[in-house]
Design a protein around this motif. Sequence first.
Motif, mmCIF file in Angstrom:
data_model
loop_
_atom_site.group_PDB
_atom_site.id
_atom_site.type_symbol
_atom_site.label_atom_id
_atom_site.label_comp_id
_atom_site.label_asym_id
_atom_site.label_seq_id
_atom_site.Cartn_x
_atom_site.Cartn_y
_atom_site.Cartn_z
ATOM 1 N N ARG A 10 0.902 -1.254 0.949
ATOM 2 C CA ARG A 10 -0.029 -0.320 -0.146
ATOM 3 C C ARG A 10 1.021 1.497 -0.089
ATOM 4 N N PHE A 11 1.952 1.153 0.103
ATOM 5 C CA PHE A 11 2.755 2.134 0.562
ATOM 6 C C PHE A 11 3.586 2.786 -1.094
ATOM 7 N N GLU A 12 4.106 1.177 -1.486
ATOM 8 C CA GLU A 12 4.442 1.506 -2.941
ATOM 9 C C GLU A 12 3.618 2.406 -4.157
ATOM 10 N N ALA A 13 2.598 1.540 -3.499
ATOM 11 C CA ALA A 13 1.194 2.622 -3.889
ATOM 12 C C ALA A 13 1.022 3.532 -4.078
ATOM 13 N N ALA A 14 0.548 4.276 -2.701
ATOM 14 C CA ALA A 14 0.050 5.729 -2.326
ATOM 15 C C ALA A 14 2.052 6.130 -2.515
ATOM 16 N N ALA A 15 3.349 6.205 -2.691
ATOM 17 C CA ALA A 15 3.679 7.012 -3.400
ATOM 18 C C ALA A 15 3.685 6.460 -4.474
ATOM 19 N N LEU A 16 3.270 6.405 -5.563
ATOM 20 C CA LEU A 16 3.220 6.018 -6.810
ATOM 21 C C LEU A 16 2.332 7.410 -7.483
ATOM 22 N N LEU A 17 1.158 6.985 -6.273
ATOM 23 C CA LEU A 17 -0.244 8.624 -6.188
ATOM 24 C C LEU A 17 0.402 9.358 -6.513
ATOM 25 N N ASN A 18 1.148 9.832 -5.751
ATOM 26 C CA ASN A 18 1.491 10.632 -4.875
ATOM 27 C C ASN A 18 2.583 11.979 -5.720
ATOM 28 N N ALA A 19 3.679 10.745 -6.622
ATOM 29 C CA ALA A 19 4.061 10.866 -7.540
ATOM 30 C C ALA A 19 3.453 11.549 -8.585
ATOM 31 N N CYS A 20 1.880 10.901 -9.166
ATOM 32 C CA CYS A 20 0.986 11.126 -9.680
ATOM 33 C C CYS A 20 0.566 12.567 -9.902
ATOM 34 N N LEU A 21 0.197 12.839 -8.210
ATOM 35 C CA LEU A 21 -0.660 14.683 -8.084
ATOM 36 C C LEU A 21 0.282 15.598 -8.231
#
Length: 414
Positions: A10-21
């Motif tokens: 989940r942390f990797e998915a969150a990091a990916l989302l954060n980069a997209c934001l």
Amino acid sequence: TYKGQRAMTRFEAAALLNACLDRVTEVTDELKRLMAEFEKELAVLKGRVDGLEAKVGELEASQFSTTTKLRGEASMILGGMPDFESPLRASDGTRPANPNEVTFNYDVRLSFDTSFTGKDLLRTRLRAGNFESLPFRSGVFTLDKAAGTDDSVEIDRLFYRFPVGEGFNITVGALVRNTEMLSFIPSAYKSDILDYFGLAGASGTYNKATGAGVGVSWRQQVEKGSPYLTFDTNYVSSNGFADSTIGAFTEESGISALSQLGYRGKNWGIALGYRYGSQNSSLRDANFSSTVPDGGDTNSLSIAGYWGPVDSGWIPSISLGYGYNWASRLDDSQSWMAGLQWSDVGWAGNAAGFAVGQPPFTGGSDNTMLYEIFYRFQVTDNISITPALFYADEPRSNSFNDAWGGVIQTTFRF
């Protein structure tokens, strides 16, 4: 990094989302749903980033310099030479001066390496040590780490190296060593014990002349991992750099002009070297008349090479070197060495080696054979302990009597 079919946390998915934001321009319902889904993880990541930025700020505020790194090496050496018989006399002139007792000395080097562009190097090095001249700072058993500054701290390197064009580097300095301006020394034998065995069997060519100097190095530009050619040429004035009555460009200044043509692969290398030395220059071995007298000069030629196995094991690296010196007002001399070194002996990081050779000899009474064996314990990444034994038959520095000795060298690097 893309890991194929490996599950994502989940942390990797969150990091990916954060980069997209940072890159989206429209907040859609799907994006709002994803932000809500990973709200906790995004908050944790933001906290970690804020904490990291705070620590970086503290480091920048308290660091010594944004452009300079400090590298240190401290060596403590327990050693002795039983039955040493020096040809020198004591200061009162009444008895032989035989430094044959066990001593415990130190050699400390502190290098301040500064880079302004990321590709250049300004090096300022401080050094101190308490070795006496004999038996370990001169003679056939000269150690690689044996500074004799009477406990005073001295500047022993000050030079600047910078790239010029593609494949070229220029070095200039008020205190620079000729061998340190070479692309490489053609030897894989690295005991760091006896000085002679660090000179590829050719102490006349690789004489470690240090003073005011300038050098140019060229390296062939090839694909990574491919063999490449190198060429180096440099000039060092050993004696006249600080004396305005002599100057740095006169024969009296102890000129050493060194050039090397080399060819190097991943685990092997070979080089042809040549050095011209004016009067007052050195052949770097006290077993031979090592300083060129007034009105004389010397020419030194060498060929040396090495090979090492790609993986550690029972097969050692092999280093071979030969040198020839012809001079005016001096006898011609030659020298050679052969060294074997094993890596990861006992456990990873340890090393062992054996070397044999002859420092410059004329074929007369100066015909010494020199031997060294060592084992280096790599206690940690920063601490090593190296016991070593060495032997020489009939060296001049021991009144032409056989000599042997040993050291336990503990080195700290930081």
